[in-house]
Design a protein around this motif. Structure first.
Motif, PDB file in Angstrom:
ATOM      1  N   ALA A 198       1.781   6.369  -1.180  1.00  0.00           N
ATOM      2  CA  ALA A 198       0.507   5.663  -1.327  1.00  0.00           C
ATOM      3  C   ALA A 198       0.477   4.969  -2.679  1.00  0.00           C
ATOM      4  CB  ALA A 198      -0.673   6.621  -1.192  1.00  0.00           C
ATOM      5  N   SER A 206       1.523   5.380  -8.601  1.00  0.00           N
ATOM      6  CA  SER A 206       1.963   5.595  -7.226  1.00  0.00           C
ATOM      7  C   SER A 206       2.163   7.090  -7.004  1.00  0.00           C
ATOM      8  CB  SER A 206       3.282   4.855  -6.990  1.00  0.00           C
ATOM      9  OG  SER A 206       3.848   5.204  -5.755  1.00  0.00           O
ATOM     10  N   ASP A 214      -5.120  11.675  -0.803  1.00  0.00           N
ATOM     11  CA  ASP A 214      -3.683  11.535  -1.027  1.00  0.00           C
ATOM     12  C   ASP A 214      -2.891  12.374  -0.026  1.00  0.00           C
ATOM     13  OD1 ASP A 214      -4.202   9.832  -3.133  1.00  0.00           O
ATOM     14  OD2 ASP A 214      -3.907  11.359  -4.678  1.00  0.00           O
ATOM     15  N   ARG A 228       0.830  -1.208   0.000  1.00  0.00           N
ATOM     16  CA  ARG A 228       0.000   0.000   0.000  1.00  0.00           C
ATOM     17  C   ARG A 228       0.862   1.254   0.000  1.00  0.00           C
ATOM     18  NH1 ARG A 228      -5.166  -0.612   1.169  1.00  0.00           N
ATOM     19  NH2 ARG A 228      -5.274   1.469   2.077  1.00  0.00           N
ATOM     20  N   GLU A 264      -8.573   5.876   2.651  1.00  0.00           N
ATOM     21  CA  GLU A 264      -7.954   4.627   3.083  1.00  0.00           C
ATOM     22  C   GLU A 264      -6.653   4.345   2.341  1.00  0.00           C
ATOM     23  OE1 GLU A 264     -10.842   1.542   2.696  1.00  0.00           O
ATOM     24  OE2 GLU A 264     -12.015   2.250   4.422  1.00  0.00           O
ATOM     25  N   GLN A 265      -6.116   5.357   1.680  1.00  0.00           N
ATOM     26  CA  GLN A 265      -4.868   5.159   0.943  1.00  0.00           C
ATOM     27  C   GLN A 265      -3.688   5.034   1.902  1.00  0.00           C
ATOM     28  OE1 GLN A 265      -7.242   7.319  -0.128  1.00  0.00           O
ATOM     29  NE2 GLN A 265      -7.751   6.054  -1.891  1.00  0.00           N
ATOM     30  N   SER A 314      -2.976  11.005   3.382  1.00  0.00           N
ATOM     31  CA  SER A 314      -2.150   9.805   3.534  1.00  0.00           C
ATOM     32  C   SER A 314      -0.670  10.160   3.572  1.00  0.00           C
ATOM     33  CB  SER A 314      -2.441   8.804   2.417  1.00  0.00           C
ATOM     34  OG  SER A 314      -1.992   9.272   1.164  1.00  0.00           O
ATOM     35  N   GLU A 325      -2.123   2.765  -4.969  1.00  0.00           N
ATOM     36  CA  GLU A 325      -3.512   2.352  -5.165  1.00  0.00           C
ATOM     37  C   GLU A 325      -3.616   1.678  -6.523  1.00  0.00           C
ATOM     38  OE1 GLU A 325      -7.549   2.529  -3.478  1.00  0.00           O
ATOM     39  OE2 GLU A 325      -5.543   2.872  -2.674  1.00  0.00           O
ATOM     40  N   TYR A 337      -4.044   3.189 -10.335  1.00  0.00           N
ATOM     41  CA  TYR A 337      -3.523   4.548 -10.404  1.00  0.00           C
ATOM     42  C   TYR A 337      -2.003   4.496 -10.316  1.00  0.00           C
ATOM     43  CZ  TYR A 337      -8.325   5.819  -9.115  1.00  0.00           C
ATOM     44  OH  TYR A 337      -9.689   5.955  -9.076  1.00  0.00           O
TER      45      TYR A 337
END
Length: 309
Positions: free
Chosen positions: A34, A41, A113, A11, A162-163, A116, A36, A39
């Protein structure tokens, strides 16, 4: 508890090995804070000055209308040479973050983002040599809007996302906005003039034809009043907002100074510590003023962080 399969991608990634600069500054380049699936990084750069103790952190959020921009570039490289070095010279770390733009994911993706990134900094504070309990947010233009939203919603888990790292994030203790939009329902953006149409032969590029809200909020929803209000830092302004400094050009046509004035009024109305410095004759990105004025604006911003971090 059932463990996640070992073949799932991470993650986030830990800090890369730093490059040691001549003055002892450590540069952590291209840190994936992060990851995901589906997408790219999202990454950050961190410069940490030599110090025996953890240092406070200034997080820089680039502008670009949610259609462009880069963590590695300042808005005008020839005129903003003192921006990053001034933070380091003042004994603070400088972290510059990327975030997903409008063609990648719409609001609140960039908010998730940035939040995170703060969690990642807290997770690796010891490895980086920073004090994540003393963070300043600093953004220009779209970055000012994003940094303002992240700051005004601090402590509200509804906007965390939740990233990346899911543990608690760092603490924002100061915020500086350079000509950032603060109240989207009231902003007046310049339209495409006949001269601009003619310059592009009637085929005006999307990033010029439409305002940042088009990219940030989505092409199908950017004009919805309720969504524009929800995406405005002014909507979330409370007394718990940390000390805030707005610096805005009086001649700004892209983001009129009334945006900072309105947010200032909101913050002062709820008893928060906020101030506005007006720059006569300055348009967006400090166009219209000389180099000395730009350097003074940078120095004033850095001193604000020194005072409050």
């Amino acid at each position: 508890m059932v463990e996640a399969p070992s073949w799932l991608p991470p993650r986030w990634l830990p800090p890369v090995a730093p490059t040691l600069l001549a003055d002892g500054t450590r540069h952590f380049a291209g840190c994936s804070y992060a990851i995901e699936m589906g997408y790219r990084s999202v990454e950050l750069e961190a410069w940490v000055p030599a110090s025996q103790a953890p240092v406070p952190v200034v997080v820089w959020v680039h502008g670009g209308g949610y259609a462009g921009g880069d963590r590695r570039r300042t808005p005008d490289p020839q005129r903003f040479t003192k921006l990053f070095p001034s933070v380091l010279a003042a004994g603070m770390a400088l972290v510059s973050i990327d975030y997903r733009l409008g063609r990648e994911a719409v609001f609140p993706a960039a908010v998730h983002d940035a939040k995170s990134a703060l969690r990642w900094l807290a997770r690796y504070a010891d490895d980086l040599g920073i004090d994540a309990s003393r963070i300043g947010m600093w953004g220009e233009s779209a970055g000012g809007h994003l940094a303002g939203f992240v700051t005004s919603t601090q402590g509200n888990p509804a906007w965390d996302g939740e990233q990346g790292v899911r543990a608690a994030g760092g603490e924002i203790h100061a915020f500086v906005s350079w000509y950032g939009a603060m109240d989207l329902p009231t902003i007046v953006r310049p339209g495409v003039t006949p001269e601009i149409e003619a310059a592009f032969g009637g085929n005006v590029p999307e990033f010029i034809k439409f305002p940042p809200e088009y990219f940030n909020l989505g092409a199908d929803r950017w004009q919805e009043p309720e969504l524009r209000a929800t995406a405005s830092p002014s909507t979330h302004a409370t007394q718990s907002m940390p000390p805030t400094l707005f610096i805005h050009g009086e001649a700004d046509r892209m983001v009129p100074i009334q945006q900072s004035e309105l947010m200032l009024e909101r913050l002062q109305g709820v008893g928060s510590n906020a101030a506005l410095i007006r720059i006569p004759g300055a348009d967006h990105v400090w166009m219209g003023v000389d180099q000395e004025t730009v350097d003074d604006i940078i120095a004033t911003s850095v001193e604000f962080f020194v005072t409050h971090l």
